[in-house]
Design an enzyme around this catalytic site. Structure first.
Site, PDB file in Angstrom:
ATOM      1  CD  GLU A 117      -2.938  -1.282   0.255  1.00  0.00           C
ATOM      2  OE1 GLU A 117      -2.945  -0.456  -0.669  1.00  0.00           O
ATOM      3  OE2 GLU A 117      -3.747  -2.225   0.347  1.00  0.00           O
ATOM      4  CG  HIS A 141      -4.428  -0.077   5.626  1.00  0.00           C
ATOM      5  ND1 HIS A 141      -5.812   0.032   5.589  1.00  0.00           N
ATOM      6  CD2 HIS A 141      -4.145  -1.285   5.078  1.00  0.00           C
ATOM      7  CE1 HIS A 141      -6.311  -1.058   5.033  1.00  0.00           C
ATOM      8  NE2 HIS A 141      -5.331  -1.882   4.726  1.00  0.00           N
ATOM      9  CG  HIS A 143      -7.131  -5.245   7.786  1.00  0.00           C
ATOM     10  ND1 HIS A 143      -6.590  -6.393   7.222  1.00  0.00           N
ATOM     11  CD2 HIS A 143      -6.855  -4.243   6.914  1.00  0.00           C
ATOM     12  CE1 HIS A 143      -5.999  -6.085   6.075  1.00  0.00           C
ATOM     13  NE2 HIS A 143      -6.138  -4.795   5.874  1.00  0.00           N
ATOM     14  CD  GLU A 171     -14.620  12.564  24.326  1.00  0.00           C
ATOM     15  OE1 GLU A 171     -13.685  13.220  23.848  1.00  0.00           O
ATOM     16  OE2 GLU A 171     -15.321  12.952  25.266  1.00  0.00           O
ATOM     17  CG  HIS A 212      -9.226  -3.450   2.650  1.00  0.00           C
ATOM     18  ND1 HIS A 212      -8.498  -3.479   1.482  1.00  0.00           N
ATOM     19  CD2 HIS A 212      -8.317  -3.617   3.635  1.00  0.00           C
ATOM     20  CE1 HIS A 212      -7.220  -3.682   1.755  1.00  0.00           C
ATOM     21  NE2 HIS A 212      -7.086  -3.751   3.055  1.00  0.00           N
TER      22      HIS A 212
END
Ligand code: 13P
Ligand code: ZN
Length: 275
Positions: A117, A141, A143, A171, A212
């Site tokens: 990525e 990134h 998951h 919040e 994803h």
């Protein structure tokens, strides 16, 4: 003294450990990049390889990242293993003067290359550096399961996700008042998803990849991890509420409540998501 004693490397490894402990990094899932400050590059330089790796073209380009250095997780490497053997699982890459290729300066001693990525991280760094006047340094990134679950039931719009998340934890509007972006399902790892995500990151600190995961950005590890943690915690509450209540939400935070939070906490909410 080793490169692993430097605060910036220790902070990076700690964030990998934190993400693993949250359960967001099954197998090689997720990736983390950090845009280094010049003084951090100088601290690390004595440990760089005598001969750097080959230049590898990224398929994307950014003028404002020419000559920068990034710490990156390795592609196919496990967050779980980062604290055990950082030199084999993470790397420092240098960007060329054209802003379109990287080469490995340190790390990945048993071979490999930065995360698949990296093109997405790179373009997001470019956009967030511009959007924050140079403050943004971290792209993350992950998951997280609850957020991913939400992408199976909600319409894939920034409006639907922002409202659901803002209203699932008090919040949230303070932490991401501009909302969150949503990217439709796309093949991971290439220039297309990189460009789609970076369009969203012109407006948002975080973007959701349907079915994803999450892309989050910030000026340091604490704030970026905190943003991801806040979003996933809210998603977890949303999932629990729908599961417990047979899909019916009896009461929630109203739009006027959101406006009241914004007023008292001094943030400006993205009005286009309010009724
Ligand atoms: P990498 O192992 O290449 O970082 O890929 C993991 C991932 O989450 C892809 O989206
Ligand atoms: Zn992923």
């Amino acid at each position: 003294m080793s490169i692993l004693d430097l605060d910036i490397i220790k902070g990076y490894i700690r964030m990998c450990t934190d993400g693993w402990n949250q359960g967001w990094h099954e197998r090689n899932g997720g990736n983390l990049t950090y845009r280094m400050r010049p003084e951090e590059v100088e601290q690390c330089r004595p440990y760089f390889k005598a001969t750097p790796g080959q230049w590898v073209n990224m398929g994307v380009q950014a003028d404002n990242l020419r000559g920068e250095f990034f710490i990156s997780t390795g592609s196919g490497k496990y967050f779980r293993n980062v604290p055990l053997a950082p030199q084999d699982n993470i790397c420092i890459v240098e960007i060329n003067e054209a802003g379109d290729a990287w080469r490995i300066a340190w790390g990945l001693e048993k071979g490999g290359h930065p995360t698949s990525e990296f093109p997405s991280h790179f373009l997001n760094h470019s956009v967030r550096k511009e959007a924050t006047g140079g403050a943004c340094r971290v792209i993350y990134h992950a998951h997280p399961a609850n957020l991913i679950a939400m992408t199976y039931i909600l319409p894939l719009t920034a409006q639907d996700f922002t409202r659901a998340l803002w209203k699932s934890a008090t919040e949230c509007p303070v932490v991401f008042p501009e909302g969150v972006g949503v990217c439709p399902w796309m093949v991971p790892g290439g220039a297309d998803i990189a460009m789609a995500t970076s369009e969203l990151m012109k407006t948002y600190q975080a973007a959701i990849w349907a079915q994803h995961g999450l892309f989050a950005s910030g000026p340091d590890f604490d704030i970026t991890f905190g943003l991801a943690h806040t979003i996933e915690k809210s998603a977890e509450i949303y999932v629990k509420v729908l599961s417990m209540g047979g899909g019916i939400i009896r009461q929630t935070i109203t739009d006027d409540d959101l406006r009241a939070i914004a007023r008292d906490f001094g943030v400006t909410l993205n009005e286009k998501f309010l009724n």
